[in-house]
Design an enzyme around this catalytic site. Structure first.
Site, mmCIF file in Angstrom:
data_model
loop_
_atom_site.group_PDB
_atom_site.id
_atom_site.type_symbol
_atom_site.label_atom_id
_atom_site.label_comp_id
_atom_site.label_asym_id
_atom_site.label_seq_id
_atom_site.Cartn_x
_atom_site.Cartn_y
_atom_site.Cartn_z
ATOM 1 N N HIS A 145 -12.957 9.852 -4.306
ATOM 2 C CA HIS A 145 -12.065 8.790 -3.713
ATOM 3 C C HIS A 145 -12.643 7.203 -3.843
ATOM 4 C CE1 HIS A 145 -9.169 7.381 -0.929
ATOM 5 N NE2 HIS A 145 -10.037 6.341 -0.430
ATOM 6 N N ASP A 151 -3.212 9.952 11.182
ATOM 7 C CA ASP A 151 -3.648 8.529 10.527
ATOM 8 C C ASP A 151 -2.268 7.980 9.943
ATOM 9 O OD1 ASP A 151 -5.597 6.843 8.868
ATOM 10 O OD2 ASP A 151 -4.304 7.847 7.453
ATOM 11 N N ARG A 174 -1.905 -0.103 13.011
ATOM 12 C CA ARG A 174 -2.945 -1.002 12.850
ATOM 13 C C ARG A 174 -2.463 -2.260 11.814
ATOM 14 N NH1 ARG A 174 -6.717 2.533 10.060
ATOM 15 N NH2 ARG A 174 -7.863 0.563 9.514
ATOM 16 N N SER A 196 -10.051 6.833 8.700
ATOM 17 C CA SER A 196 -8.843 6.951 8.279
ATOM 18 C C SER A 196 -9.185 7.550 7.095
ATOM 19 C CB SER A 196 -8.088 5.498 7.940
ATOM 20 O OG SER A 196 -7.144 5.574 7.316
ATOM 21 N N LYS A 238 -8.209 11.941 5.939
ATOM 22 C CA LYS A 238 -7.380 12.517 4.801
ATOM 23 C C LYS A 238 -8.218 13.347 3.578
ATOM 24 C CE LYS A 238 -5.891 8.088 4.403
ATOM 25 N NZ LYS A 238 -5.348 6.709 4.365
HETATM 26 N N1 URA Z 1 -7.357 2.781 3.546
HETATM 27 C C1 URA Z 1 -7.014 3.637 4.244
HETATM 28 O O1 URA Z 1 -6.770 4.953 3.921
HETATM 29 N N2 URA Z 1 -7.222 3.558 5.587
HETATM 30 C C2 URA Z 1 -7.565 2.360 6.095
HETATM 31 O O2 URA Z 1 -7.689 2.089 7.065
HETATM 32 C C3 URA Z 1 -7.822 1.142 5.002
HETATM 33 C C4 URA Z 1 -7.638 1.696 3.724
#
Ligand code: URA
Ligand code: CA
Length: 438
Positions: free
Chosen positions: A82, A161, A168, A183, A187
């Site tokens: 990632h 999320d 946010r 976050s 995922k």
């Molecule tokens: N990328 C994400 O997936 N989440 C965040 O909070 C910031 C960047």
């Protein structure tokens, strides 16, 4: 339990229990806790932070808030990679086939791009015929067959999320390391891999502007992964200039193919090799990084990585002849070069500005439903530290609209800074964070 008490508790800097976090997250997803209370709690986290076990609890609650992928039918250890988001970063298209060519399975789900950094799924769709919408069983069967599959997201991964991130975004609470780390990791965990290699970008074109912030984010994510029993390592890597040369979907596919031909730019190739080495180490190929690096370099040189990319394209319905004939990719109608205004060293190439330029050309999305133009973008012809003579080419703009071509040529030119002194060139990779560092 009452949301107001949990907001107060966090405001006072105390740790919330797993049950309390479940109450908040589940309540929010079910619409029982309103936006204003969840926003107040996020702001309390922004100022007070969270403890490692607490962040891990939050991550796992979000990871299990929707569908999760079961990759257990795939033989071997599944390692995912990632990136926190960079410009001219087409590493996935190189690393996935490269790792698979060495016998370690890569089952990767990727997103579409939003904003100025492109998504792997969009890039793949510039290959004529390529299908990113395989169902879960087709996905697993393909990985067991040829060792690699790259697909778009299916199902609802970590819907908590998604809701929290949108909240946010409009309440000035994105920039919180525990919230960013949970976050991202929620995922990744929902997508089912056994281990993760994280590429945490630092610099003017990244979320994290300073090395110390990037290291803290990397450590937090490695800690979450480790506490959640996934082997996790992170590389902190440079985003003070674009990573590779291409920005734009088909142009990045072309760059990935050239890299797999052994003709990629130095920085992109260097990072691809390191990410592949880390993935193979986590998958338990051997414990000797030098031996693995030699094998990775060999498969870049002898074309095995490229052959695997060809197999991947063919398996997903794409025209695999693109790997030998780049003219089969979507082509832009117009091109124009950006020239150096004077002699001098390249002291800065602003990745953020070039990302926005590519977006203005149509290569990226402003909202999640906007269409994108796969052919357009930019190709850099230089990098920071290089000496350029007046009127030599800094970049080439690819456009399908004459007015956008003119705008992009001007804004791309403004992204380059030339000076008389040779600058200090930032390294591609700053450091590696493992479970031992946290
Ligand atoms: N990328 C994400 O997936 N989440 C965040 O909070 C910031 C960047
Ligand atoms: Ca810069």
């Amino acid at each position: 339990m009452h949301a107001v008490d949990l907001i107060r508790k966090k405001r006072e800097g105390k740790r919330l229990s797993r049950l309390e976090l479940e109450f908040l997250v589940h309540g929010y997803v079910q619409g029982e806790i309103p936006d204003y209370q969840m926003a107040a709690w996020n702001m309390a986290v922004y100022f007070q932070g969270m403890e490692p076990e607490e962040i891990t609890d939050l991550t796992l609650i979000m990871a299990h808030s929707g569908d999760t992928l079961d990759l257990s039918a795939i033989k071997g250890s599944k390692v995912d990679k990632h990136s926190t988001g960079g410009v001219a970063d087409t590493t996935t298209l190189v690393v996935a086939p490269l790792v698979a060519s060495l016998g370690v399975p890569v089952a990767k789900m990727s997103g579409r791009g939003l904003g100025h950094t492109g998504g792997t799924v969009d890039k793949l769709e510039s290959i004529p015929g390529f299908r990113v919408d395989l169902g879960p069983s087709e996905f697993v069967t393909q990985v067991n067959g040829i060792g690699v599959s790259l697909v778009g997201q299916t199902g609802q991964l970590a819907p908590a999320d998604k809701l929290l991130y949108a909240l946010r975004d409009v309440t000035a609470t994105v920039e919180s390391i525990p919230l960013i780390a949970s976050s991202i990791m929620s995922k990744k965990i929902a997508a089912g891999a056994d281990g993760f290699v994280l590429d945490v970008k630092v610099g003017s074109g990244a979320f994290m502007k300073t090395e110390s912030d990037a290291v803290e984010l990397a450590k937090t994510m490695v800690q979450i992964g480790t506490l959640a029993k996934r082997d996790t390592v992170a590389l902190v890597t440079d985003m003070n200039q674009p990573l590779g040369r291409a920005i734009g979907n088909a142009l990045e596919v072309k760059e990935a193919i050239l890299t797999l031909h052994g003709e990629g730019s130095g920085r992109l190739t260097e990072l691809c090799i390191e990410l592949a080495v880390e993935m193979l180490l986590l998958a338990g190929m051997t414990k000797d990084p030098q031996a693995i690096r030699s094998l990775v370099e060999l498969n870049l040189k002898n074309g095995e990585g490229l052959r695997k990319f060809e197999e991947l394209i063919e398996a997903q319905g794409g025209n695999s002849k693109v790997v030998e004939d780049l003219s089969l990719l979507p082509q832009a109608k117009y091109t124009r070069d950006v020239f150096a205004p004077k002699d001098g060293y390249i002291t800065d190439i602003d990745p953020w500005a070039l990302g926005l330029t590519a977006m203005d050309l149509g290569a990226g999305r402003e909202t999640k439903d906007s269409p994108i133009d796969l052919a357009v973008g930019l190709e850099l012809q230089t990098e920071v530290g290089r000496y350029m003579t007046e009127n030599s080419v800094l970049a080439r703009v690819y456009a399908n609209d004459p007015e956008a071509l003119v705008r992009a040529t001007a804004s791309a030119a403004a992204a380059f800074t030339l000076g008389e002194r040779k600058p200090v060139v930032p390294p591609t990779i700053y450091r590696k964070i493992t479970a031992k560092d946290v």
